[in-house]
Scaffold this motif. Structure first.
Motif, PDB file in Angstrom:
ATOM      1  N   THR A 139       0.859  -1.174   0.000  1.00  0.00           N
ATOM      2  CA  THR A 139       0.000   0.000   0.000  1.00  0.00           C
ATOM      3  C   THR A 139       0.900   1.230   0.000  1.00  0.00           C
ATOM      4  N   ILE A 140       0.702   2.094  -0.986  1.00  0.00           N
ATOM      5  CA  ILE A 140       1.504   3.299  -1.142  1.00  0.00           C
ATOM      6  C   ILE A 140       0.553   4.491  -1.181  1.00  0.00           C
ATOM      7  N   ASP A 141       0.859   5.540  -0.421  1.00  0.00           N
ATOM      8  CA  ASP A 141       0.054   6.763  -0.439  1.00  0.00           C
ATOM      9  C   ASP A 141       0.414   7.570  -1.685  1.00  0.00           C
ATOM     10  N   LEU A 142      -0.547   7.759  -2.569  1.00  0.00           N
ATOM     11  CA  LEU A 142      -0.302   8.461  -3.823  1.00  0.00           C
ATOM     12  C   LEU A 142      -0.942   9.845  -3.865  1.00  0.00           C
ATOM     13  N   ARG A 143      -1.383  10.354  -2.729  1.00  0.00           N
ATOM     14  CA  ARG A 143      -1.973  11.701  -2.727  1.00  0.00           C
ATOM     15  C   ARG A 143      -0.961  12.713  -3.264  1.00  0.00           C
ATOM     16  N   GLY A 144      -1.400  13.487  -4.238  1.00  0.00           N
ATOM     17  CA  GLY A 144      -0.556  14.507  -4.833  1.00  0.00           C
ATOM     18  C   GLY A 144       0.436  13.987  -5.866  1.00  0.00           C
ATOM     19  N   ALA A 145       0.435  12.693  -6.128  1.00  0.00           N
ATOM     20  CA  ALA A 145       1.381  12.108  -7.086  1.00  0.00           C
ATOM     21  C   ALA A 145       0.949  12.400  -8.514  1.00  0.00           C
ATOM     22  N   PHE A 146       1.927  12.552  -9.397  1.00  0.00           N
ATOM     23  CA  PHE A 146       1.659  12.759 -10.824  1.00  0.00           C
ATOM     24  C   PHE A 146       1.933  11.481 -11.621  1.00  0.00           C
ATOM     25  N   ARG A 147       3.053  10.809 -11.330  1.00  0.00           N
ATOM     26  CA  ARG A 147       3.444   9.631 -12.104  1.00  0.00           C
ATOM     27  C   ARG A 147       3.894   8.495 -11.181  1.00  0.00           C
ATOM     28  N   VAL A 148       3.361   7.297 -11.442  1.00  0.00           N
ATOM     29  CA  VAL A 148       3.748   6.094 -10.690  1.00  0.00           C
ATOM     30  C   VAL A 148       4.408   5.128 -11.675  1.00  0.00           C
ATOM     31  N   THR A 149       5.587   4.603 -11.304  1.00  0.00           N
ATOM     32  CA  THR A 149       6.325   3.694 -12.174  1.00  0.00           C
ATOM     33  C   THR A 149       6.611   2.400 -11.417  1.00  0.00           C
ATOM     34  N   LEU A 150       6.249   1.257 -12.035  1.00  0.00           N
ATOM     35  CA  LEU A 150       6.549  -0.062 -11.484  1.00  0.00           C
ATOM     36  C   LEU A 150       7.710  -0.636 -12.280  1.00  0.00           C
TER      37      LEU A 150
END
Length: 71
Positions: free
Chosen positions: A37-48
């Motif tokens: 579980t990752i908090d993504l509030r305010g994130a623009f780009r997520v990379t796996l």
């Protein structure tokens, strides 16, 4: 990881948010999948990402299993 991976092989799973590593896990053959579980509030780009450091003689393969974004 693939069933053909040799003992001692590993795959590094990395999650980056806006270019910064927020989680990194090294997995080997026979290990159970992990939930993250990752908090993504305010994130623009997520990379796996996946990286195989080629520890053994075989090429280990890993996979992200059903990644899901939830609100």
């Amino acid at each position: 990881m693939s069933d053909t991976a040799a003992s001692g092989d590993s795959v590094v799973f990395t999650i980056e948010v806006d270019g910064e590593v927020v989680r990194e896990i090294t997995m080997g053959p026979g290990q159970d999948a992990e939930s993250m579980t990752i908090d993504l509030r305010g994130a623009f780009r997520v990379t796996l990402k996946l990286q195989n450091p080629s520890v053994g003689l075989t090429v280990a393969n890993g996979a992200w299993i059903d990644p899901v974004l939830t609100k």
